[in-house]
Design an enzyme around this catalytic site. Structure first.
Site, PDB file in Angstrom:
ATOM      1  N   CYS A 237     -44.298  24.160  43.721  1.00  0.00           N
ATOM      2  CA  CYS A 237     -43.155  23.541  44.392  1.00  0.00           C
ATOM      3  C   CYS A 237     -42.256  22.900  43.358  1.00  0.00           C
ATOM      4  O   CYS A 237     -42.736  22.198  42.458  1.00  0.00           O
ATOM      5  CB  CYS A 237     -43.611  22.489  45.406  1.00  0.00           C
ATOM      6  SG  CYS A 237     -44.513  23.169  46.795  1.00  0.00           S
TER       7      CYS A 237
ATOM      8  N   GLY B 235     -38.424  20.650  42.671  1.00  0.00           N
ATOM      9  CA  GLY B 235     -37.908  19.372  43.153  1.00  0.00           C
ATOM     10  C   GLY B 235     -37.490  19.433  44.601  1.00  0.00           C
ATOM     11  O   GLY B 235     -37.626  18.461  45.329  1.00  0.00           O
TER      12      GLY B 235
ATOM     13  N   GLY C 202     -37.776  22.809  46.522  1.00  0.00           N
ATOM     14  CA  GLY C 202     -38.004  24.147  47.036  1.00  0.00           C
ATOM     15  C   GLY C 202     -39.327  24.724  46.590  1.00  0.00           C
ATOM     16  O   GLY C 202     -40.040  24.156  45.756  1.00  0.00           O
TER      17      GLY C 202
ATOM     18  N   VAL D  66     -41.465  27.826  44.809  1.00  0.00           N
ATOM     19  CA  VAL D  66     -41.223  28.744  43.695  1.00  0.00           C
ATOM     20  C   VAL D  66     -42.263  29.860  43.724  1.00  0.00           C
ATOM     21  O   VAL D  66     -43.465  29.589  43.827  1.00  0.00           O
ATOM     22  CB  VAL D  66     -41.263  28.002  42.342  1.00  0.00           C
ATOM     23  CG1 VAL D  66     -40.939  28.971  41.206  1.00  0.00           C
ATOM     24  CG2 VAL D  66     -40.288  26.836  42.342  1.00  0.00           C
TER      25      VAL D  66
ATOM     26  N   ASP E 172     -35.959  13.747  36.364  1.00  0.00           N
ATOM     27  CA  ASP E 172     -37.317  14.105  36.792  1.00  0.00           C
ATOM     28  C   ASP E 172     -38.063  14.794  35.653  1.00  0.00           C
ATOM     29  O   ASP E 172     -38.744  15.801  35.865  1.00  0.00           O
ATOM     30  CB  ASP E 172     -37.264  15.007  38.027  1.00  0.00           C
ATOM     31  CG  ASP E 172     -38.618  15.099  38.725  1.00  0.00           C
ATOM     32  OD1 ASP E 172     -39.461  14.203  38.492  1.00  0.00           O
ATOM     33  OD2 ASP E 172     -38.842  16.051  39.488  1.00  0.00           O
TER      34      ASP E 172
END
Length: 720
Positions: free
Chosen positions: A28, A30, A32, A34, A152
């Site tokens: 996952c 930030g 969505g 993947v 992040d």
């Protein structure tokens, strides 16, 4: 292969047509999910990130991420190939078309692994750590030159190819544009950086930060590469700040005063010498590496090295080459931030009119209502013509947001040389579930909406708080069971209290009726004395005979007192006999004959009845006690009245009739208690127990409720 592809399409909702095959989940991002897939056009594996567009917030994040990654082009940033719509359709250059879609796919460069997976195998060699740190700083220099904050940075967002040891920064789902020429104070989102990589300034002022927050995170990542473990792994913001203060010196007095006003319990007079300096946390590293890290991990962001300055540090001289460290030629400015606001303004009403899916399980109340724009978009610039109050939705990371709002103590400062870094947690109840924020992030009250966590501490007792101890893992199921048990106990105790109150009222009414009946039948001695005194005070008159006759009549009444007293005594004796029978005393058929012949027994019974009335009067004045306590206390008094030895056979017969405790300590059922019909309990030994209301009179027992005692504790206490 085709069946596997179709199953992945159905389970995860990936709809890219037949161009991309062999989908494999990667994780996952930030904002969505993947996957990796093989592009049939070029026979190359790529990474595909799906962003679901469900509300204005998700559209805004998607617009921002797409705008940023389209412009960023650097060797140490994950490349983006194209952006697709549902079924693999091509999107136009107009990003406003996203408002008409329900999902978007970002096709980007596939990397072999990430730094988090590498560090799970153990620490890196210092040379490898320095190489990766150089590439990280090289990418940050380019990102910051474009006026972009990543916000992040963590090992999971740094991707590595192990063959050529190339590191690239990815996942810009939480990145944002910040023009340094304008003030963004108070208009930035809170707590986006993963807690373990947050700078002290971000902990103190979540809405006021600069590019220095990315540099702090980079320093923590470098230390983690050297040791193989997180440098500051706090369970919550307070512990995170505590760990930082143990190792990072506070040089400036204004910083110490700010900490003193927020968390005085952890602040000392001299904060320049930490208790656990970085030399203890990072043993075995070179002096140059330690000096490099100390200049990045500074408490004040003003003293912290920028990405460009860090690349010029002597520790990076082996790789540094300024001409090969490019910066952005087309940075973002305030106009790009305002354009986002205007775009959201134009499509705002259209977004809320999206048609619901027919199979959607959300109700009307589940759709968020936003009447204003997002606060994250507003700058202190005249061109930002919106009054914004909503706050930016924070994305969730499994290692973020592991605690509730109970994070700071506003205690009186204790200034002494003995500094204790152990936090004092007073509440032992907690629950443990490492994915709590994914399951209950909307109710955990972690994402604080105040200007500062540490400035505005409020102990919210009215809300469910999931964290009372500094734990990294929480168990939601344990918390639910504990709260259920507490509610059951509260309901049970309330019911028992209501029943005991009813029994107490019935007992008081019965005592009042008995007292009134005794007053109506007795001789009014006070009236007789008052009349006699009044008569003696008057002078003798001619009508002496009449007064003597009145006096004689009074004397005759006095003589009748003995007869009335005898009848009253007889009635009291009968009541005492009934009470003794209820209390399990030894019942004798020849009760009347013993009272006539034995004066000593009659005196003891009368004395016992008086003591019973006295006890009732004292109990009215004192606090209420359980009726079982009264029963056993009176039983002990009645046992003291036994003066004559009883034969063993009669004693066994009377014990069975009275239904009291046998020699073995077990409760037996008497005929009188069976007639009451009280609910049964079961003792640990298996013998049935019954609720006993022996203190009530027979008239009161007919109307009083039969309420079981709440525990066996009082019964067993008297048995002992």
């Amino acid at each position: 292969m085709a069946e596997k592809f179709e199953s992945l399409m159905n389970i995860h909702g990936f709809d890219l047509g037949s161009r991309y095959m062999d989908l494999k989940p990667l994780g996952c991002g930030g904002n969505g999910l993947v996957f990796s897939a093989v592009d049939n056009d070029c026979d190359k594996r790529v990474a595909i990130k799906k962003i679901v567009l469900t509300d204005p917030q998700s559209v805004k994040h998607a617009l921002r991420e797409i705008k940023i990654i389209r412009r960023l082009d650097h060797d140490n940033i994950v490349k983006v190939f194209e952006i697709l719509g549902p079924s693999g359709s091509q999107l136009t250059d107009d990003v406003g078309s996203l408002t008409e879609l329900n999902s978007v796919y970002i096709v980007q460069e596939y990397m072999e692994t990430d730094l988090a997976n590498v560090l799970e195998q153990g620490p890196l060699l210092e040379e490898h750590a320095r190489l990766f740190m150089y590439q990280l700083l090289r990418g940050l220099k380019y990102i910051h030159s474009a006026n972009v904050l990543h916000r992040d940075l963590k090992p999971a967002n740094l991707f590595i190819n192990t063959e050529d040891l190339v590191l690239k920064i990815g996942d810009f789902g939480l990145a944002r544009i910040m023009d340094p020429h304008y003030s963004h104070k108070g208009h930035l989102s809170e707590g986006l950086v993963t807690k373990w990589y947050r700078s002290p300034r971000l902990l103190l002022s979540p809405n006021n930060y600069t590019k220095a927050i990315d540099m702090w995170a980079a320093g923590c990542i470098f230390a983690e590469m050297l040791t193989g473990k997180t440098l500051f792994a706090g369970a919550h913001e307070l512990e995170q700040m505590q760990l930082i203060l143990e190792s990072i010196p506070v040089v400036h007095e204004e910083d110490r005063q700010e900490l003193l006003s927020v968390i005085p319990v952890y602040i000392r007079n001299d904060m320049t010498e930490p208790h656990k300096p970085l030399t203890q946390l990072l043993p075995g590293i070179s002096r140059e590496a330690l000096d490099f890290l100390e200049q990045i991990l500074t408490f004040s962001p003003m003293d912290r090295l920028t990405a460009e300055e860090a690349l010029s540090h002597p520790y990076m001289s082996i790789y540094s080459f300024p001409t090969d460290e490019p910066i952005s030629s087309h940075p973002f400015h305030i106009e790009d931030e305002v354009d986002d606001i205007l775009l959201m303004d134009e499509t705002h009403s259209h977004i809320y009119n999206w048609e619901r899916y027919h199979d959607c399980q959300f109700s009307e109340h589940d759709w968020p209502i936003h009447n204003n724009f997002d606060i994250d978009e507003v700058q202190l610039d005249p061109r930002a013509l919106s009054d914004v109050t909503d706050e930016e939705e924070v994305q969730v990371d499994p290692r973020k947001y592991l605690d509730g709002d109970r994070e700071k103590y506003l205690e009186d400062p204790a200034f002494d040389t003995s500094y204790s870094a152990e936090p004092c947690w007073q509440y032992p109840d907690h629950h443990e579930n490492k994915y709590c924020d994914l399951e209950c992030s909307h109710t955990c009250n972690y994402k604080t909406r105040s200007p500062s966590y540490l400035d505005n501490l409020v102990w919210r007792e009215s809300e469910v708080n999931h964290y009372y101890e500094p734990k990294l893992i929480i168990d939601l199921s344990n918390w639910k069971e504990q709260s259920k048990d507490k509610s059951d106990k509260r309901g049970k105790s309330k019911c028992e209290r209501n029943g005991l109150v009813k029994a107490q009222i019935a007992l008081e009414e019965a005592s009042q009726q008995l007292a009134e009946r005794e007053r109506g039948q007795g001789f009014d001695f006070d009236a007789f004395i008052a009349g006699t005194v009044q008569l003696s005070a008057q002078r003798e008159s001619a009508d002496v005979v009449d007064k003597l006759n009145d006096l004689n009549s009074s004397v005759s009444q006095l003589e009748m007192k003995s007869l009335i007293s005898k009848s009253v005594s007889r009635e009291k004796q009968e009541k005492g006999r009934a009470n003794l029978a209820q209390l399990g005393a030894l019942y004798q058929p020849s009760w009347e004959s013993q009272f006539v012949s034995g004066g000593e027994e009659c005196f003891l019974i009368s004395q016992f009845c008086c003591e019973v009335r006295k006890d009732e009067h004292v109990e009215k004045e004192n606090t209420y006690t359980s009726y079982l306590d009264k029963f056993f206390s009176r039983k002990e008094d009645s046992e003291m009245l036994e003066t004559e030895p009883v034969e063993e056979g009669k004693r066994g017969e009377r014990g069975r009739e009275a239904g009291l405790l046998s020699s073995g300590g077990e409760f037996l059922l008497s005929r009188q208690l069976e007639s009451i019909g009280t609910p049964q309990f079961h003792s640990p030994g298996g013998s049935p127990l019954k609720s006993i209301q022996a203190t009530l009179t027979p008239s009161a027992m007919k109307s009083s409720p039969q309420i079981p005692h709440k525990t066996y504790s009082n019964i067993l206490k008297h048995l002992n």
